[in-house]
Design an enzyme around this catalytic site. Sequence first.
Site, short mmCIF file in Angstrom:
data_model
loop_
_atom_site.label_atom_id
_atom_site.label_comp_id
_atom_site.label_asym_id
_atom_site.label_seq_id
_atom_site.Cartn_x
_atom_site.Cartn_y
_atom_site.Cartn_z
N CYS A 26 0.81 -1.22 0.00
CA CYS A 26 0.00 0.00 0.00
C CYS A 26 0.85 1.27 0.00
O CYS A 26 0.33 2.37 -0.19
CB CYS A 26 -0.95 0.02 1.20
SG CYS A 26 -2.23 -1.25 1.10
N HIS A 68 -10.59 11.79 -9.34
CA HIS A 68 -9.51 11.73 -10.32
C HIS A 68 -8.31 12.60 -9.92
O HIS A 68 -7.74 13.33 -10.74
CB HIS A 68 -10.02 12.10 -11.72
CG HIS A 68 -10.83 10.99 -12.32
ND1 HIS A 68 -12.15 10.78 -11.97
CD2 HIS A 68 -10.50 10.02 -13.20
CE1 HIS A 68 -12.59 9.73 -12.64
NE2 HIS A 68 -11.62 9.24 -13.38
N GLU A 144 -13.53 1.24 -0.28
CA GLU A 144 -12.52 1.07 -1.33
C GLU A 144 -12.96 -0.01 -2.32
O GLU A 144 -12.14 -0.73 -2.86
CB GLU A 144 -11.18 0.68 -0.72
CG GLU A 144 -10.57 1.75 0.15
CD GLU A 144 -9.23 1.34 0.72
OE1 GLU A 144 -8.91 0.13 0.74
OE2 GLU A 144 -8.48 2.24 1.13
#
Length: 158
Positions: A26, A68, A144
């Site tokens: 991660c 984004h 997520e």
Amino acid sequence: MEIHVDGWSANIRFSSAHFIPKLGKCSRIHGHDYGVKIRLHGEKVKGILIDFTDLKKAMRDAISELDHKLLIPGNSSEAVYKVENGEVEVRYEDKRIVAVERDVHVCDVEVTSSEELSYYVGRKIAMNLGCRPNLTAMEVSIEEGPGQGSFVEIDLNE
């Protein structure tokens, strides 16, 4: 009284990249399609807790700046960033990331985990809703991916 909105079904979601220093794989830049879920608690006024249109707008407004973007943890002791000449440079571990400033969002969090993002987005939703005396608390989840996220409870009377 409680109402809820599932961002996966209501199209209240965003896509972002992030990293979590010192957390194995991660710690590499990677991305997620995040969904926002909310449970809102309070007392009905004239038969409703809140107009769903108002709630969904507050949710969408809270996440619009994250969509984004590369999310940078602004309060990290592990990842240090600086903004200069239209670029953001981040350093952590043995890594150096440089991105165009408009492609980055610095979050007021220690790490850009779903736990921290839940609270960050929840505070923004609360601000967007404004003072509504009939609302008492809300639980916000940043997932997520469907079914994998964390909830935070926010007292709206503070």
